[in-house]
Write an enzyme that holds these catalytic residues in place. Sequence first.
Site, PDB file in Angstrom:
ATOM      1  N   TYR A  93       0.990  -1.180   0.010  1.00 36.68           N
ATOM      2  CA  TYR A  93      -0.174   0.003  -0.143  1.00 36.68           C
ATOM      3  C   TYR A  93       0.912   1.359  -0.086  1.00 36.68           C
ATOM      4  O   TYR A  93       0.694   2.206  -0.517  1.00 36.68           O
ATOM      5  CB  TYR A  93      -0.917  -0.078   1.267  1.00 36.68           C
ATOM      6  N   ILE A 123      -8.329   7.812   9.453  1.00 38.34           N
ATOM      7  CA  ILE A 123      -9.642   8.636   9.464  1.00 38.34           C
ATOM      8  C   ILE A 123     -10.820   7.939  10.094  1.00 38.34           C
ATOM      9  O   ILE A 123     -10.756   6.833  10.063  1.00 38.34           O
ATOM     10  CB  ILE A 123      -9.872   8.844   7.833  1.00 38.34           C
TER      11      ILE A 123
HETATM   12  N1  SER Z   1      -5.808   4.348   7.096  1.00 40.87           N
HETATM   13  C1  SER Z   1      -4.762   3.718   6.049  1.00 40.87           C
HETATM   14  C2  SER Z   1      -4.413   2.495   6.542  1.00 40.87           C
HETATM   15  O1  SER Z   1      -4.293   2.158   7.940  1.00 40.87           O
HETATM   16  C3  SER Z   1      -3.669   4.557   6.149  1.00 40.87           C
HETATM   17  O2  SER Z   1      -3.705   5.582   4.864  1.00 40.87           O
HETATM   18  O3  SER Z   1      -4.102   1.491   5.700  1.00 40.87           O
END
Ligand code: SER
Length: 270
Positions: A93, A123
């Site tokens: 990611y 978020i």
């Molecule tokens: N909230 C995301 C994740 O934990 C981080 O961008 O993968």
Amino acid sequence: MLDVLDKAAISAAVERTGADTIVHLAAILSAVGEKNPALAWNVNINGMLNVLDVARDAKLRQVFVPSSIAAFGPGTPLERTPTDTVLRPTTMYGVTKVAGELVCNYYVQKFGLDVRGLRYPGIISAETPPGGGTTDFAVAIFYEAVRTGRYTCFVREDTRLPMMYMPDCIKATLDLMSAPREQLVHHSDFNVGAMSFSAGELAAEIKKHVPKLEVVYAPDFRQAIADSWPRSVDDSAARAEWGWAPEHDLASMAADMIERLRVRHAAGTL
Ligand code: SER
């Protein structure tokens, strides 16, 4: 609804709607991406390229593509992490997010496309359930506090990460998108800070509203991911270039989350 891997469908949607802007949020997050790295690469890179190419060819006004605190990794200073720093993530990611930032900046320079992006922290939302990320514990703990009063947390109690409440996430996104272009030095890689807390501090804050809450800590593979990410970020570039200022801290976010989730629980929609 469309598949971001289907470029013709994106193009047709732009034509059909007359859209002049694309906010491209479709992505595979960190934890799910570690289970299926090939899928993460395909969706996050090829999906983004499709959007950028359609936007360039249709001469759209603007594209927003978020990055993430997952762009950071070993070698990055983890306290007050600067916007311009070492980007060597250990998750697929994160790799796609760093590549994404670079590709977005490339489309700005090479094609003059107005592409903008922020590095979202974790978020937290009272409406959208957690979706396969490492920061999901900070959302799931609220749901379980209201539903059952018990939560098993998949990172250690002292794990500290940058987080943001959804209203600030939306504000940051819209504020950056509406900033005068000539004011921007950065384009696709702004740090944005709001709050940083450990899992234990979050649990203590929720207990002010749900005193019976019991939390057990059982770290899994997501602990190593969390440990490679910043504990707090320096967002001075965002503040200087487009006036970023968050409105929520831990206390106001937690109070609002609990209130909203209690309403949903009482209505049977949680
Ligand atoms: N909230 C995301 C994740 O934990 C981080 O961008 O993968």
